[in-house]
Design a protein around this motif. Structure first.
Motif, PDB file in Angstrom:
ATOM      1  N   VAL A  47      10.389  71.654  42.920  1.00 46.00           N
ATOM      2  CA  VAL A  47      10.822  72.196  41.638  1.00 46.00           C
ATOM      3  C   VAL A  47      10.045  71.493  40.540  1.00 46.00           C
ATOM      4  N   PHE A  48       9.426  72.277  39.680  1.00 41.99           N
ATOM      5  CA  PHE A  48       8.723  71.723  38.527  1.00 41.99           C
ATOM      6  C   PHE A  48       9.544  72.036  37.287  1.00 41.99           C
ATOM      7  N   THR A  49      10.094  71.013  36.664  1.00 36.52           N
ATOM      8  CA  THR A  49      10.915  71.193  35.465  1.00 36.52           C
ATOM      9  C   THR A  49      10.921  69.907  34.652  1.00 36.52           C
ATOM     10  N   GLN A  50      11.161  70.054  33.367  1.00 32.28           N
ATOM     11  CA  GLN A  50      11.338  68.893  32.503  1.00 32.28           C
ATOM     12  C   GLN A  50      12.804  68.667  32.188  1.00 32.28           C
ATOM     13  N   SER A  51      13.657  69.500  32.762  1.00 33.72           N
ATOM     14  CA  SER A  51      15.089  69.432  32.494  1.00 33.72           C
ATOM     15  C   SER A  51      15.818  68.718  33.629  1.00 33.72           C
ATOM     16  N   LEU A  52      16.468  67.609  33.299  1.00 37.13           N
ATOM     17  CA  LEU A  52      17.236  66.889  34.304  1.00 37.13           C
ATOM     18  C   LEU A  52      18.385  67.754  34.827  1.00 37.13           C
ATOM     19  N   ASP A  53      18.995  68.544  33.954  1.00 35.92           N
ATOM     20  CA  ASP A  53      20.078  69.439  34.378  1.00 35.92           C
ATOM     21  C   ASP A  53      19.574  70.458  35.402  1.00 35.92           C
ATOM     22  N   ALA A  54      18.416  71.049  35.149  1.00 36.60           N
ATOM     23  CA  ALA A  54      17.848  72.023  36.087  1.00 36.60           C
ATOM     24  C   ALA A  54      17.495  71.347  37.408  1.00 36.60           C
ATOM     25  N   ALA A  55      16.939  70.155  37.346  1.00 30.16           N
ATOM     26  CA  ALA A  55      16.585  69.424  38.566  1.00 30.16           C
ATOM     27  C   ALA A  55      17.830  69.136  39.403  1.00 30.16           C
ATOM     28  N   MET A  56      18.894  68.695  38.769  1.00 29.29           N
ATOM     29  CA  MET A  56      20.126  68.393  39.497  1.00 29.29           C
ATOM     30  C   MET A  56      20.767  69.656  40.059  1.00 29.29           C
ATOM     31  N   ARG A  57      20.692  70.737  39.326  1.00 26.12           N
ATOM     32  CA  ARG A  57      21.237  72.012  39.813  1.00 26.12           C
ATOM     33  C   ARG A  57      20.498  72.466  41.061  1.00 26.12           C
ATOM     34  N   CYS A  58      19.176  72.344  41.048  1.00 28.08           N
ATOM     35  CA  CYS A  58      18.375  72.705  42.221  1.00 28.08           C
ATOM     36  C   CYS A  58      18.709  71.789  43.393  1.00 28.08           C
ATOM     37  N   TYR A  59      18.796  70.507  43.137  1.00 27.26           N
ATOM     38  CA  TYR A  59      19.117  69.529  44.179  1.00 27.26           C
ATOM     39  C   TYR A  59      20.459  69.855  44.838  1.00 27.26           C
ATOM     40  N   GLN A  60      21.426  70.239  44.034  1.00 27.34           N
ATOM     41  CA  GLN A  60      22.768  70.507  44.548  1.00 27.34           C
ATOM     42  C   GLN A  60      22.886  71.856  45.237  1.00 27.34           C
ATOM     43  N   VAL A  69      11.251  67.011  43.026  1.00 20.97           N
ATOM     44  CA  VAL A  69      11.105  67.369  41.618  1.00 20.97           C
ATOM     45  C   VAL A  69       9.847  66.726  41.072  1.00 20.97           C
ATOM     46  N   LYS A  70       8.896  67.577  40.648  1.00 22.98           N
ATOM     47  CA  LYS A  70       7.644  67.138  40.012  1.00 22.98           C
ATOM     48  C   LYS A  70       6.938  66.026  40.775  1.00 22.98           C
ATOM     49  N   GLU A  71       6.750  66.214  42.078  1.00 23.84           N
ATOM     50  CA  GLU A  71       6.038  65.242  42.888  1.00 23.84           C
ATOM     51  C   GLU A  71       4.964  65.946  43.703  1.00 23.84           C
ATOM     52  N   ASN A  72       4.053  65.174  44.242  1.00 26.57           N
ATOM     53  CA  ASN A  72       3.121  65.675  45.235  1.00 26.57           C
ATOM     54  C   ASN A  72       3.932  66.011  46.476  1.00 26.57           C
ATOM     55  N   ILE A  73       3.753  67.186  47.037  1.00 27.46           N
ATOM     56  CA  ILE A  73       4.560  67.620  48.175  1.00 27.46           C
ATOM     57  C   ILE A  73       4.425  66.674  49.375  1.00 27.46           C
ATOM     58  N   LEU A  74       3.289  66.047  49.562  1.00 25.23           N
ATOM     59  CA  LEU A  74       3.113  65.144  50.703  1.00 25.23           C
ATOM     60  C   LEU A  74       3.944  63.878  50.570  1.00 25.23           C
ATOM     61  N   SER A  75       4.196  63.439  49.358  1.00 28.63           N
ATOM     62  CA  SER A  75       4.986  62.217  49.181  1.00 28.63           C
ATOM     63  C   SER A  75       6.426  62.412  49.621  1.00 28.63           C
ATOM     64  N   GLY A  76       6.881  63.637  49.691  1.00 31.60           N
ATOM     65  CA  GLY A  76       8.247  63.907  50.108  1.00 31.60           C
ATOM     66  C   GLY A  76       8.450  63.893  51.605  1.00 31.60           C
ATOM     67  N   LEU A  77       7.387  63.925  52.385  1.00 28.06           N
ATOM     68  CA  LEU A  77       7.533  64.003  53.836  1.00 28.06           C
ATOM     69  C   LEU A  77       8.282  62.824  54.420  1.00 28.06           C
ATOM     70  N   ILE A  78       8.112  61.649  53.864  1.00 27.21           N
ATOM     71  CA  ILE A  78       8.792  60.481  54.422  1.00 27.21           C
ATOM     72  C   ILE A  78      10.288  60.500  54.150  1.00 27.21           C
ATOM     73  N   ARG A  79      10.751  61.372  53.272  1.00 22.48           N
ATOM     74  CA  ARG A  79      12.182  61.465  52.999  1.00 22.48           C
ATOM     75  C   ARG A  79      12.865  62.533  53.847  1.00 22.48           C
ATOM     76  N   CYS A  80      12.118  63.252  54.677  1.00 18.60           N
ATOM     77  CA  CYS A  80      12.706  64.335  55.476  1.00 18.60           C
ATOM     78  C   CYS A  80      13.218  63.769  56.785  1.00 18.60           C
ATOM     79  N   HIS A  81      14.517  63.694  56.933  1.00 18.00           N
ATOM     80  CA  HIS A  81      15.102  63.136  58.148  1.00 18.00           C
ATOM     81  C   HIS A  81      15.911  64.144  58.939  1.00 18.00           C
ATOM     82  N   LEU A  82      16.365  65.215  58.300  1.00 17.38           N
ATOM     83  CA  LEU A  82      17.206  66.195  58.968  1.00 17.38           C
ATOM     84  C   LEU A  82      16.626  67.591  58.802  1.00 17.38           C
TER      85      LEU A  82
END
Length: 97
Positions: A47-60, A69-82
């Motif tokens: 998700v690319f946004t400057q709104s913390l509310d939008a980011a949290m809504r997407c997360y939830q 949120v606004k990261e390189n997609i590869l950096s997120g791979l280490i957080r994928c556990h499930l």
């Protein structure tokens, strides 16, 4: 990169392990969340946004292993556990590879 690909395309309905991103623009955040949750696979959502509310809504509300949120997609791979939905057929993330 695919810009607004039709949802019926094989590439949108099958799990693709490769450098591919589908980009959509929406007027309403709920439309984007609805499309994200309608797809059969959801290892990562970005998700690319400057709104913390939008980011949290997407997360939830986005049903994915990782919502980045606004990261390189590869950096997120280490957080994928499930796995999410059908992604990885029950095994996913760095601990299993």
């Amino acid at each position: 990169m695919l810009l607004n690909p039709p949802i019926e395309l094989d590439v949108m309905q099958k799990e693709v392990f490769g450098p591919l991103i589908a980009v959509y623009a929406f007027e309403q955040l709920d439309e984007a969340i609805e499309l994200a949750n309608a797809l059969p696979f959801a290892l990562q959502a970005v998700v690319f946004t400057q709104s913390l509310d939008a980011a949290m809504r997407c997360y939830q509300r986005i049903d994915a292993t990782a919502v980045i949120v606004k990261e390189n997609i590869l950096s997120g791979l280490i957080r994928c556990h499930l796995p999410a939905r059908w992604s990885g057929h029950g095994v996913g993330g760095i601990p299993h590879t």
